[in-house]
Motif scaffolding. Sequence first.
Motif: not given
Length: 267
Positions: A116-118, A127-129, A135-137, A142-143
């Motif tokens: 997803a991050d790629v 600022q994708p999250e 869990e943290t990180g 991703r949005v």
Amino acid sequence: MTIAELIASFEVWAHPDWQEKWDNCGWQIEPGILDQLPGVLVCLTPTLAVMAEAIQLKQQGHPVNLIFAHHPLIFHPLKSVTAGDPVGDMVRLGLTHGIGVYSAHTNFDQVADGTADVLAQLLQLQQPEPVVPTETGRGYGRVGDLPNPCSLRQLLSQIQAKLEPPTLLYSPTANLQQTIRRVAVLGGSGASFLSAVSTTGAQVYLTSDCKFHQFQEGRDRGLILVDAGHYATERPACARLTDWLRQQGASWVRLSDRDEDFRQYFR
């Protein structure tokens, strides 16, 4: 660096314990190669075609001893290993030729620089999250916001250019010129996350394997659903993985030429 050390380094990044209960990440075939220098063929799906590629490369003098795949070879406990069965043949060939198979699936989906991050990086989302944090990180999907708002037509053209899917499906919409600012992404089959995506403020959701009624649900939730196909949305992360393996010190790394989309479109 040995194969054991390379895998240990990878599992700091994407540990198999983070996989879903139904998944089967980690070693699929380990033919006694842990103390060898890694020669890695990276692929999306470990198939007989990819195994044949690895064997051919090895016969040509390349030091191939590991197929590193996103999708698992084995999802369920095997009751038998027989000739003529694709999984059985993969196991036989892997053991015979000293070529292991290791898979990183839902654990790799969640992490930074994972599937997803790629996708988020390819679209330069700001600022994708995670859509669904685990869990943290870490988390699924991703949005984020586009660096420059653009029309839906422009966004679809950008997706087509960057992912090169054989076809690109999207929800019916009256206006391809509408301005898009916020986008969610999830590589592979992501329709089950529609409800979560609808709470993020995303206008467009890029994923794959969406069914007829899921496009309807997306529209009813106010989302423009874009299906670029399973292969096109996950293959970029495999390419990124080859870079990471080289950076870790793997002696030989190549992205498979025999990875397949498994679908053809008649035009």
